[in-house]
Design a protein around this motif. Structure first.
Motif, PDB file in Angstrom:
ATOM      1  N   GLU A 204     -42.923  16.828 106.064  1.00 22.21           N
ATOM      2  CA  GLU A 204     -41.417  17.390 105.626  1.00 22.21           C
ATOM      3  C   GLU A 204     -40.541  18.310 106.741  1.00 22.21           C
ATOM      4  O   GLU A 204     -39.441  17.981 106.698  1.00 22.21           O
ATOM      5  CB  GLU A 204     -41.632  17.935 104.228  1.00 22.21           C
ATOM      6  CG  GLU A 204     -42.245  16.897 103.249  1.00 22.21           C
ATOM      7  CD  GLU A 204     -42.628  17.662 101.834  1.00 22.21           C
ATOM      8  OE1 GLU A 204     -42.316  17.149 100.737  1.00 22.21           O
ATOM      9  OE2 GLU A 204     -43.299  18.710 101.972  1.00 22.21           O
ATOM     10  N   VAL A 205     -41.339  19.340 107.149  1.00 21.78           N
ATOM     11  CA  VAL A 205     -40.666  20.155 108.002  1.00 21.78           C
ATOM     12  C   VAL A 205     -40.251  19.427 109.270  1.00 21.78           C
ATOM     13  O   VAL A 205     -39.137  19.462 109.779  1.00 21.78           O
ATOM     14  CB  VAL A 205     -41.408  21.298 108.306  1.00 21.78           C
ATOM     15  CG1 VAL A 205     -40.959  22.220 109.357  1.00 21.78           C
ATOM     16  CG2 VAL A 205     -41.780  22.064 107.137  1.00 21.78           C
ATOM     17  N   ARG A 206     -41.105  18.417 109.747  1.00 23.42           N
ATOM     18  CA  ARG A 206     -40.623  17.553 110.895  1.00 23.42           C
ATOM     19  C   ARG A 206     -39.617  16.729 110.490  1.00 23.42           C
ATOM     20  O   ARG A 206     -38.508  16.579 111.403  1.00 23.42           O
ATOM     21  CB  ARG A 206     -41.696  17.048 111.245  1.00 23.42           C
ATOM     22  CG  ARG A 206     -41.716  15.794 112.620  1.00 23.42           C
ATOM     23  CD  ARG A 206     -42.787  15.024 112.795  1.00 23.42           C
ATOM     24  NE  ARG A 206     -42.436  14.169 114.061  1.00 23.42           N
ATOM     25  CZ  ARG A 206     -42.040  12.916 113.662  1.00 23.42           C
ATOM     26  NH1 ARG A 206     -41.970  12.462 112.276  1.00 23.42           N
ATOM     27  NH2 ARG A 206     -42.029  11.911 114.666  1.00 23.42           N
ATOM     28  N   HIS A 207     -39.470  16.234 109.319  1.00 18.74           N
ATOM     29  CA  HIS A 207     -38.142  15.436 108.801  1.00 18.74           C
ATOM     30  C   HIS A 207     -37.062  16.483 109.008  1.00 18.74           C
ATOM     31  O   HIS A 207     -35.882  15.866 109.092  1.00 18.74           O
ATOM     32  CB  HIS A 207     -38.593  14.736 107.461  1.00 18.74           C
ATOM     33  CG  HIS A 207     -39.389  13.764 107.658  1.00 18.74           C
ATOM     34  ND1 HIS A 207     -39.781  13.074 106.379  1.00 18.74           N
ATOM     35  CD2 HIS A 207     -39.814  12.910 108.662  1.00 18.74           C
ATOM     36  CE1 HIS A 207     -40.668  12.100 106.917  1.00 18.74           C
ATOM     37  NE2 HIS A 207     -40.593  12.001 108.203  1.00 18.74           N
ATOM     38  N   ALA A 208     -37.152  17.723 108.400  1.00 14.37           N
ATOM     39  CA  ALA A 208     -35.818  18.447 108.474  1.00 14.37           C
ATOM     40  C   ALA A 208     -35.454  18.839 109.770  1.00 14.37           C
ATOM     41  O   ALA A 208     -34.277  18.819 109.900  1.00 14.37           O
ATOM     42  CB  ALA A 208     -36.405  19.797 107.967  1.00 14.37           C
ATOM     43  N   VAL A 209     -36.276  18.815 110.886  1.00 15.51           N
ATOM     44  CA  VAL A 209     -35.880  19.035 112.257  1.00 15.51           C
ATOM     45  C   VAL A 209     -35.311  17.903 112.645  1.00 15.51           C
ATOM     46  O   VAL A 209     -34.243  17.855 113.337  1.00 15.51           O
ATOM     47  CB  VAL A 209     -37.238  19.597 113.049  1.00 15.51           C
ATOM     48  CG1 VAL A 209     -36.703  19.695 114.620  1.00 15.51           C
ATOM     49  CG2 VAL A 209     -37.717  20.984 112.506  1.00 15.51           C
TER      50      VAL A 209
END
Length: 353
Positions: A204-209
């Protein structure tokens, strides 16, 4: 400081750290010895401990120092002069804490998770110049609590180009109700750290970036790229979104980079970023700066932002533009939703009718 012919013993916060071969040249061009490296980390101890505290940390070890032709071992060639150490050394003293982490392959390891300046100094005695902390706390190694935006200059660009992009990163962060803290990479790049609530997975954090980078690329198409394939990037600043994938890390603040002039990764204020050069910060100059200005990243501790707006943007990009995930690093297992991991110039072209 107790000493003998072959070693010195430093008292670091009440713990004894033995430094072997203290006179060994580590950066001969600058006259920097092994003991100078250890004492540097002690001098900036409060700052680097803030960057590393309780985070599983990979050690980049240069036990022979940095010299012309020195190179680091890789998966393909393990004959280098330096290496990455992901597992705690077997000879670690009992006061060196660890964190249990899982690699993308499913294998696990106990990595050093520093909780004192003495631990940092002990690692420096092993030849550690660069510390690579995970963006997690050892109490919850599955939930990142930092976003790290890596502005990576591509051939034809340099540090000044990364600096030009950086305030646009900050402006976009503000639109999402977030703030970032910049630092030099110690090389040509700029890193921007954003503290987040530890509620989301690595994916999820990678998708946010990815969502953030795509929006920045949309606004600055001539200056910014999100293309994973080097052949498609051009002379732009690459937002290296895969730095937020599991087991991908960047050099911590105050880490030393293995270059002849012994540069360090330096936290800076937004106001001073346009006027600094990576050459301003090295093993010899950083201790005085730290005594004068303190830790420019200390403010990270006072914030913890949500990433819901970025995740919503990722979903919107997926639905409206039909673009979803991006390729992972080549050593990763195939990930759910990932597109073909094939270099565009090598991809098979559809047959003409």
């Amino acid at each position: 400081m107790a000493s003998s012919k072959d070693a010195v013993v430093l008292d670091v916060g009440g713990l004894e750290v033995r430094v072997s071969n203290p006179e060994k040249p580590y950066f001969a061009d600058k006259g920097i010895r092994k003991i100078d490296v250890v004492e540097y980390f002690v001098a900036v101890g409060e700052g680097i401990l803030f960057a590393l505290r309780d985070r599983p940390t990979t050690l980049e070890r240069w036990p022979g120092g940095v010299f012309e032709g020195a190179r680091i071992s890789t998966r393909a060639d393990n004959t280098g002069d330096a290496f990455y150490q992901k597992r705690v050394p077997k000879n670690a003293p009992p006061w060196v804490p660890t964190a249990h982490i899982t690699f993308p392959s499913g294998r696990t390891a106990d990595e050093i998770a520093p909780d004192s300046v003495a631990v940092v100094a002990w690692c420096a005695n092993l030849g550690t110049l660069t510390f690579h902390p995970w963006p997690v706390d050892k109490t919850d190694v599955e939930s990142p609590n930092q976003i790290r935006i890596d502005l990576d200059p591509q051939p034809g660009t340099d540090f000044s180009d990364a600096v030009w992009v950086a305030p646009h990163v900050r402006e976009l962060l503000h639109e999402f109700g977030m703030e970032g803290w910049p630092k030099t990479s110690g090389g040509r790049g700029v890193h921007i750290y954003v503290p987040i609530q530890p509620r989301w997975t690595f994916t999820e954090v990678r998708h946010a970036v990815i969502a953030f980078g795509r929006e920045l690329e949309r606004r600055l198409p001539e200056r910014v790229t999100m293309s994973w394939w080097k052949e498609e990037r051009g002379e732009k600043i690459f937002i290296d979104y895969n730095q937020m994938a599991r087991d991908r890390t960047i050099a911590s603040a105050y880490s030393i980079r293995p270059k002849p002039h012994a540069p360090v990764s330096a936290p800076v204020d937004w106001d001073e970023l346009p006027d600094v050069s990576p050459l301003d910060f090295d093993v010899l100059t950083m201790p005085d700066r730290f005594r004068t200005v303190g830790d420019r990243h200390a403010g990270l501790a006072d914030h913890s932002f949500g990433i819901e707006p970025l995740l919503e943007l990722f979903e919107k990009q997926t639905q409206d533009a039909g673009i979803g995930d991006l390729p992972y690093p080549p050593d990763y297992p195939k990930m759910p939703g990932e597109p073909m991991r094939v270099q565009p110039s090598r991809a098979k072209k559809p047959a003409e009718g």
